[in-house]
Design a protein around this motif. Structure first.
Motif, PDB file in Angstrom:
ATOM      1  N   PRO A 138       0.818  -1.216   0.000  1.00  0.00           N
ATOM      2  CA  PRO A 138       0.000   0.000   0.000  1.00  0.00           C
ATOM      3  C   PRO A 138       0.852   1.266   0.000  1.00  0.00           C
ATOM      4  CG  PRO A 138      -0.756  -1.556   1.680  1.00  0.00           C
ATOM      5  CD  PRO A 138       0.560  -2.056   1.177  1.00  0.00           C
ATOM      6  N   MET A 139       0.267   2.346  -0.506  1.00  0.00           N
ATOM      7  CA  MET A 139       0.959   3.634  -0.564  1.00  0.00           C
ATOM      8  C   MET A 139       1.375   4.090   0.832  1.00  0.00           C
ATOM      9  SD  MET A 139       1.984   6.147  -2.497  1.00  0.00           S
ATOM     10  CE  MET A 139       1.020   6.099  -4.002  1.00  0.00           C
ATOM     11  N   GLY A 140       0.504   3.873   1.826  1.00  0.00           N
ATOM     12  CA  GLY A 140       0.827   4.269   3.203  1.00  0.00           C
ATOM     13  C   GLY A 140       2.061   3.556   3.722  1.00  0.00           C
ATOM     14  N   THR A 141       2.217   2.279   3.340  1.00  0.00           N
ATOM     15  CA  THR A 141       3.391   1.509   3.761  1.00  0.00           C
ATOM     16  C   THR A 141       4.659   2.057   3.112  1.00  0.00           C
ATOM     17  OG1 THR A 141       1.996  -0.461   3.956  1.00  0.00           O
ATOM     18  CG2 THR A 141       4.369  -0.820   3.920  1.00  0.00           C
ATOM     19  N   VAL A 142       4.547   2.451   1.848  1.00  0.00           N
ATOM     20  CA  VAL A 142       5.689   3.052   1.148  1.00  0.00           C
ATOM     21  C   VAL A 142       6.110   4.338   1.852  1.00  0.00           C
ATOM     22  CG1 VAL A 142       6.469   4.161  -0.981  1.00  0.00           C
ATOM     23  CG2 VAL A 142       5.101   2.080  -1.099  1.00  0.00           C
ATOM     24  N   HIS A 147       9.821   7.431   5.157  1.00  0.00           N
ATOM     25  CA  HIS A 147      10.065   8.393   6.239  1.00  0.00           C
ATOM     26  C   HIS A 147      10.995   7.804   7.297  1.00  0.00           C
ATOM     27  CE1 HIS A 147       9.308  11.499   9.236  1.00  0.00           C
ATOM     28  NE2 HIS A 147       9.010  10.544  10.099  1.00  0.00           N
ATOM     29  N   ARG A 148      10.692   6.586   7.745  1.00  0.00           N
ATOM     30  CA  ARG A 148      11.525   5.959   8.778  1.00  0.00           C
ATOM     31  C   ARG A 148      12.919   5.642   8.255  1.00  0.00           C
ATOM     32  NH1 ARG A 148       6.892   1.689  10.829  1.00  0.00           N
ATOM     33  NH2 ARG A 148       5.530   3.212  11.848  1.00  0.00           N
ATOM     34  N   GLY A 149      12.982   5.215   6.991  1.00  0.00           N
ATOM     35  CA  GLY A 149      14.275   4.903   6.398  1.00  0.00           C
ATOM     36  C   GLY A 149      15.162   6.127   6.289  1.00  0.00           C
ATOM     37  N   ARG A 150      14.579   7.243   5.839  1.00  0.00           N
ATOM     38  CA  ARG A 150      15.356   8.486   5.735  1.00  0.00           C
ATOM     39  C   ARG A 150      15.822   8.948   7.104  1.00  0.00           C
ATOM     40  NH1 ARG A 150      11.531  11.919   1.550  1.00  0.00           N
ATOM     41  NH2 ARG A 150      12.450  11.198  -0.416  1.00  0.00           N
ATOM     42  N   ASP A 151      14.929   8.845   8.091  1.00  0.00           N
ATOM     43  CA  ASP A 151      15.272   9.285   9.442  1.00  0.00           C
ATOM     44  C   ASP A 151      16.406   8.443  10.008  1.00  0.00           C
ATOM     45  OD1 ASP A 151      14.718  10.855  11.888  1.00  0.00           O
ATOM     46  OD2 ASP A 151      14.107   8.924  12.708  1.00  0.00           O
ATOM     47  N   THR A 152      16.294   7.115   9.863  1.00  0.00           N
ATOM     48  CA  THR A 152      17.329   6.211  10.368  1.00  0.00           C
ATOM     49  C   THR A 152      18.633   6.400   9.614  1.00  0.00           C
ATOM     50  OG1 THR A 152      15.629   4.575  10.923  1.00  0.00           O
ATOM     51  CG2 THR A 152      17.905   3.789  10.808  1.00  0.00           C
TER      52      THR A 152
END
Length: 214
Positions: A138-142, A147-152
């Motif tokens: 789903p788009m929400g999962t993407v 967001h979490r990947g960029r933050d981490t």
């Protein structure tokens, strides 16, 4: 599909697949393994390809999902190996990372799916809709993985320059010492060290320890 058509697919997409695997994995050995695994799956699944999506999207999907599963298996292996190393059952025989592999360090903190979302969107320059379609999520999962990947990734890549760290620490020591000096009773009988020891007795903790925790 016939073998000749597989050769055509291989010749048309081998560069794209290699580029994606090279951006996903640091080790050249792992890249080669993953590359072969992708086209082995393509060869097996090609006769069942119905054309529900474009061939380009389908190849990206096979590559992405194979890469994610490949990295998951690697992570499980690393976890087991690290456990055995701590128990001293096996030795740490990992070679030092090359300069090329070191650039993957910020990605190491990401889970396999976050890493793929980051690469597809930020590196391969695919739109969010394309990433969702490629990974069949789903788009929400993407969005949440991005967001979490960029933050981490951002936190993993942050480094305090050595000069800045040393300067800040030295400045903090000077300021604390100056504050202590001007707080001394002006009777000429007390040294800074006497005052520090006295305050530590009162507070029950080192007076300037926080400077070295900076």
């Amino acid at each position: 599909m016939a073998e000749l058509e597989f050769e055509e697919v291989y010749n048309n997409f081998k560069e794209k697949v290699w580029k994606l695997t090279s951006r996903y994995l640091a080790s050249s050995h792992d890249r080669e393994d993953l590359f072969q695994e992708v086209f082995l799956k393509v060869h097996r699944a090609l006769p069942k390809f119905r054309g529900d999506s474009s061939l380009d999207t389908w190849i990206y999907r096979v590559t992405s999902n194979t890469a994610i599963n490949y990295l998951k298996k690697q992570d499980r292996y690393k976890l087991l190996k690290n456990t055995l190393e701590r128990m001293r059952v096996v030795k740490d025989d990992r070679p030092a990372k090359s300069e090329g592999e070191s650039r993957f360090k910020p990605l190491e903190k990401l889970n396999p799916r976050q890493r793929m979302v980051i690469i597809l969107h930020d590196v391969e320059d695919k739109k969010l809709e394309e990433v969702a379609k490629t990974l069949k999520i789903p788009m929400g999962t993407v969005k949440s993985n991005l967001h979490r990947g960029r933050d981490t990734k951002g936190r993993a890549g942050e480094k305090v320059p050595a000069r800045r760290f040393a300067f800040a620490g030295a400045l903090a020591v000077i300021l604390v010492a100056a504050g202590i000096y001007f707080s001394l009773p002006q009777d000429g009988n007390n040294s800074i060290m006497d005052y520090v020891l006295e305050q530590e007795k009162i507070n029950g903790s080192p007076l300037i320890s926080y400077v070295f925790d900076y």
